[in-house]
Write an enzyme that holds these catalytic residues in place. Structure first.
Site, mmCIF file in Angstrom:
data_model
loop_
_atom_site.group_PDB
_atom_site.id
_atom_site.type_symbol
_atom_site.label_atom_id
_atom_site.label_comp_id
_atom_site.label_asym_id
_atom_site.label_seq_id
_atom_site.Cartn_x
_atom_site.Cartn_y
_atom_site.Cartn_z
ATOM 1 C CD GLU A 165 -2.189 -1.018 -2.755
ATOM 2 O OE1 GLU A 165 -2.284 -1.425 -3.929
ATOM 3 O OE2 GLU A 165 -1.154 -1.173 -2.075
ATOM 4 C CG ASP A 180 -2.202 -6.711 -7.004
ATOM 5 O OD1 ASP A 180 -2.033 -7.867 -6.574
ATOM 6 O OD2 ASP A 180 -1.258 -5.950 -7.271
#
Length: 141
Positions: free
Chosen positions: A51, A69
């Site tokens: 990520e 995000d």
């Protein structure tokens, strides 16, 4: 030349911090110290690797729905944290998205565990890289 050196130094001092970059082991140890069970650490470190490359200060590009995000686990601001812009958020983790960008990962871990508890590991699109057998984390301890 002195002017250029001064300008570069001034920019460096004025630039915002870009967050901390963990290693696989330093993240595992930190998460363990925050109460994450040892048998989950290989999965969590894999997710953080894919990520954010273990970086805390990362804000992802804008998603197709206009959300972003945040942080080491790339936690979405539409559902889980309140963006500074004041844009609508369900804010299920009851925190500012900026709290997910700090070197202290307590809020990030707490929120990520809440997400995992509600939606499972597949809440992360990178789960496909972390769903099989993973290298042991035991050498980190």
């Amino acid at each position: 030349m002195k002017v250029l050196a001064f300008f570069v130094l001034a920019l460096a001092l004025a630039a915002p911090a870009f967050g901390k970059t963990f290693t696989r082991c330093s993240l595992a140890v930190e998460m363990y110290n925050l109460g994450v069970p040892k048998d989950q650490l290989a999965r969590w470190t894999c997710i953080a690797e894919h990520e954010s490359s273990y970086r805390t200060g990362v804000t992802g590009p804008t998603n197709s729905n206009g959300s972003n995000d945040y942080g080491i686990f790339q936690i979405n601001n539409y559902y889980w944290c309140q963006p500074a812009s004041g844009r609508f958020s369900y804010n299920e983790c009851k925190l500012s998205c900026d709290a997910l960008l700090t070197d202290n990962i307590t809020d990030s871990v707490r929120c990520a565990r809440k997400i995992q508890g509600q939606q499972g590991w597949t809440a992360w699109s990178t789960w496909k890289y972390c769903s099989g057998t993973l290298p042991s984390i035991d050498s980190c301890f």
